[in-house]
Design a protein around this motif. Structure first.
Motif, PDB file in Angstrom:
ATOM      1  N   GLU A   1       7.971   8.876   5.217  1.00 15.32           N
ATOM      2  CA  GLU A   1       7.056  10.010   5.162  1.00 15.32           C
ATOM      3  C   GLU A   1       5.695   9.591   4.620  1.00 15.32           C
ATOM      4  O   GLU A   1       4.650  10.006   5.123  1.00 15.32           O
ATOM      5  N   THR A   2       5.708   8.747   3.593  1.00 16.06           N
ATOM      6  CA  THR A   2       4.453   8.276   3.015  1.00 16.06           C
ATOM      7  C   THR A   2       3.660   7.450   4.014  1.00 16.06           C
ATOM      8  O   THR A   2       2.442   7.620   4.165  1.00 16.06           O
ATOM      9  N   ALA A   3       4.349   6.549   4.726  1.00 15.49           N
ATOM     10  CA  ALA A   3       3.677   5.717   5.723  1.00 15.49           C
ATOM     11  C   ALA A   3       3.114   6.567   6.856  1.00 15.49           C
ATOM     12  O   ALA A   3       1.999   6.325   7.343  1.00 15.49           O
ATOM     13  N   THR A   4       3.870   7.599   7.283  1.00 15.66           N
ATOM     14  CA  THR A   4       3.414   8.470   8.367  1.00 15.66           C
ATOM     15  C   THR A   4       2.164   9.241   7.970  1.00 15.66           C
ATOM     16  O   THR A   4       1.203   9.344   8.746  1.00 15.66           O
TER      17      THR A   4
ATOM     18  N   VAL B   1       0.838  -1.198   0.000  1.00 17.89           N
ATOM     19  CA  VAL B   1       0.000   0.000   0.000  1.00 17.89           C
ATOM     20  C   VAL B   1       0.877   1.255   0.000  1.00 17.89           C
ATOM     21  O   VAL B   1       0.628   2.202  -0.753  1.00 17.89           O
ATOM     22  N   VAL B   2       1.904   1.277   0.829  1.00 21.86           N
ATOM     23  CA  VAL B   2       2.809   2.421   0.871  1.00 21.86           C
ATOM     24  C   VAL B   2       3.492   2.604  -0.481  1.00 21.86           C
ATOM     25  O   VAL B   2       3.632   3.728  -0.978  1.00 21.86           O
ATOM     26  N   ARG B   3       3.886   1.506  -1.096  1.00 22.80           N
ATOM     27  CA  ARG B   3       4.548   1.590  -2.409  1.00 22.80           C
ATOM     28  C   ARG B   3       3.624   2.195  -3.455  1.00 22.80           C
ATOM     29  O   ARG B   3       4.032   3.035  -4.264  1.00 22.80           O
ATOM     30  N   ARG B   4       2.352   1.772  -3.484  1.00 24.73           N
ATOM     31  CA  ARG B   4       1.408   2.321  -4.453  1.00 24.73           C
ATOM     32  C   ARG B   4       1.235   3.824  -4.244  1.00 24.73           C
ATOM     33  O   ARG B   4       1.152   4.593  -5.204  1.00 24.73           O
TER      34      ARG B   4
ATOM     35  N   PRO C   1      -4.535   2.776  11.262  1.00 25.62           N
ATOM     36  CA  PRO C   1      -4.005   1.444  10.919  1.00 25.62           C
ATOM     37  C   PRO C   1      -4.733   0.783   9.750  1.00 25.62           C
ATOM     38  O   PRO C   1      -4.119   0.061   8.971  1.00 25.62           O
ATOM     39  N   ARG C   2      -6.035   1.053   9.634  1.00 27.48           N
ATOM     40  CA  ARG C   2      -6.807   0.429   8.549  1.00 27.48           C
ATOM     41  C   ARG C   2      -6.343   0.894   7.176  1.00 27.48           C
ATOM     42  O   ARG C   2      -6.556   0.208   6.184  1.00 27.48           O
ATOM     43  N   GLY C   3      -5.699   2.066   7.128  1.00 27.51           N
ATOM     44  CA  GLY C   3      -5.234   2.578   5.849  1.00 27.51           C
ATOM     45  C   GLY C   3      -4.199   1.689   5.188  1.00 27.51           C
ATOM     46  O   GLY C   3      -4.066   1.694   3.953  1.00 27.51           O
ATOM     47  N   PHE C   4      -3.471   0.913   5.996  1.00 29.00           N
ATOM     48  CA  PHE C   4      -2.443   0.032   5.443  1.00 29.00           C
ATOM     49  C   PHE C   4      -3.035  -1.260   4.880  1.00 29.00           C
ATOM     50  O   PHE C   4      -2.309  -2.074   4.331  1.00 29.00           O
ATOM     51  N   PHE C   5      -4.345  -1.438   5.046  1.00 35.91           N
ATOM     52  CA  PHE C   5      -4.986  -2.658   4.557  1.00 35.91           C
ATOM     53  C   PHE C   5      -6.141  -2.363   3.607  1.00 35.91           C
ATOM     54  O   PHE C   5      -6.974  -3.221   3.367  1.00 35.91           O
ATOM     55  N   VAL C   6      -6.160  -1.125   3.073  1.00 32.98           N
ATOM     56  CA  VAL C   6      -7.188  -0.771   2.096  1.00 32.98           C
ATOM     57  C   VAL C   6      -7.039  -1.642   0.859  1.00 32.98           C
ATOM     58  O   VAL C   6      -5.953  -1.752   0.290  1.00 32.98           O
ATOM     59  N   GLY C   7      -8.129  -2.261   0.449  1.00 31.62           N
ATOM     60  CA  GLY C   7      -8.090  -3.113  -0.743  1.00 31.62           C
ATOM     61  C   GLY C   7      -7.600  -4.521  -0.499  1.00 31.62           C
ATOM     62  O   GLY C   7      -7.386  -5.276  -1.448  1.00 31.62           O
ATOM     63  N   LEU C   8      -7.416  -4.909   0.793  1.00 34.00           N
ATOM     64  CA  LEU C   8      -6.895  -6.244   1.077  1.00 34.00           C
ATOM     65  C   LEU C   8      -7.852  -7.337   0.614  1.00 34.00           C
ATOM     66  O   LEU C   8      -7.427  -8.375   0.130  1.00 34.00           O
ATOM     67  N   SER C   9      -9.163  -7.085   0.740  1.00 33.50           N
ATOM     68  CA  SER C   9     -10.132  -8.086   0.272  1.00 33.50           C
ATOM     69  C   SER C   9      -9.984  -8.302  -1.227  1.00 33.50           C
ATOM     70  O   SER C   9     -10.048  -9.439  -1.710  1.00 33.50           O
ATOM     71  N   ILE C  10      -9.752  -7.199  -1.971  1.00 33.35           N
ATOM     72  CA  ILE C  10      -9.504  -7.354  -3.409  1.00 33.35           C
ATOM     73  C   ILE C  10      -8.184  -8.071  -3.622  1.00 33.35           C
ATOM     74  O   ILE C  10      -8.034  -8.851  -4.560  1.00 33.35           O
TER      75      ILE C  10
END
Length: 312
Positions: free
Chosen positions: A266-269, A245-248, A277-286
């Motif tokens: 900086e991007t992760a922060t 997610v951070v890479r994208r 915390p949920r932001g790091f798992f956006v799209g995980l179901s996909i």
């Protein structure tokens, strides 16, 4: 390399529409953010893409994907076989640690050679209007590198550095992803061969011993190969998803604010501050919907291609 490249192309084409929706969610595309966070949102976003861009819209960026995935998968599978042979020349030398190292090194090697193609693919999928491959390449190249902080002197310098946004985050994510993927797949294959006899093909498939006296592994039935690959993909995705997610986010930063170059931390922060915390798992179901069949098809096609090409 031919076996690996074909496996990658077939697997990626099978899940191209899901891949585009996942990138739109991960990169916080404002047009599709209202669908993020729910399983039904995947299909609603796909419906909107199909309505505005037709079937071609669902596969936007797939040509760039295929252009990238053939060398990526070819290098990854070839490198894994070579690293595996180097670290484990015989069955007696095999250990879980060495399998993890071989898979991780293979992933890093493939990313090193193909990362700019991956960034172009992501940017093509992120665009909500039709954009040609050459136009986008020119656009990325002409973007300012930004003045947030200077690029290290040993990195490719502007404007080539624009094609390497998120590179180190990709490497950091690839180490656990590729390592866990190959390791889990190998472990599951061995489990099937040792504990579940019905998963094996006819014993006539046994090959001749090599110079170390080892026999080539018995082939598994297609359903067993698909199962091993699918589980391996799901486990690897879970371990490495936050870094993806951070890479994208870093890869599409040039489209959102080309004057600022943000590093991985900086991007992760910023992502944590805005989404939690949920932001790091956006799209995980996909991710599960996409990666499970993709890795299953990839490993299965690779094994079948090796048999077709008489690769022991």
């Amino acid at each position: 390399m031919l076996a690996g490249g074909m496996a990658g192309m077939i697997a990626k084409s099978a899940i191209a529409p899901l891949d585009r929706v996942k990138i739109l969610f991960q990169a916080n595309n404002p047009k599709y953010q209202r669908y993020a966070g729910t399983l039904t949102g995947v299909f609603k976003a796909g419906r909107d893409i199909q309505r505005t861009g037709g079937l071609k819209g669902l596969f936007q960026g797939n040509s760039a994907t295929l252009f990238r995935i053939f060398p990526y998968a070819a290098i990854k599978f070839m490198a894994y076989e070579q690293y595996r042979t180097l670290l484990m020349p015989s069955r007696r030398d095999e250990t879980p640690y060495k399998k993890l190292i071989a898979g991780s090194l293979a992933g890093v090697t493939s990313v090193f050679f193909t990362y700019p193609l991956d960034l172009i693919r992501v940017r093509l999928a992120y665009e909500t209007t039709a954009t040609s491959y050459t136009t986008l390449v020119s656009k990325i190249y002409s973007e300012p590198a930004g003045n947030h902080r200077p690029m290290p002197s040993w990195l490719p310098q502007p404007k080539i550095s624009n094609f390497y946004r998120g590179f180190f985050c990709s490497i950091a994510g690839m180490v656990p992803y590729a390592g866990v993927s190959f390791y889990t797949h190998d472990i599951l294959q061995e489990f099937c061969r040792d504990r579940i006899p019905w998963t094996l093909k006819a014993k006539q498939n046994r090959g001749l011993p090599d110079q170390n006296g080892d026999y080539s592994r018995l082939e598994l039935k297609t359903v067993a190969e698909l199962g091993c690959g699918g589980i391996a993909g799901a486990v690897a995705m879970t371990v490495s998803y936050p870094l993806e997610v951070v890479r994208r986010q870093m890869q599409v930063a040039g489209a959102l604010n080309p004057k600022v170059f943000l590093g991985m931390w900086e991007t992760a922060t910023r992502l944590y501050a805005s989404k939690g915390p949920r932001g790091f798992f956006v799209g995980l179901s996909i991710g599960y919907l996409k990666v499970t069949p993709m890795v299953a098809v990839s490993f299965t096609v690779y094994e079948r291609m090796k048999a077709l090409l008489s690769i022991n």
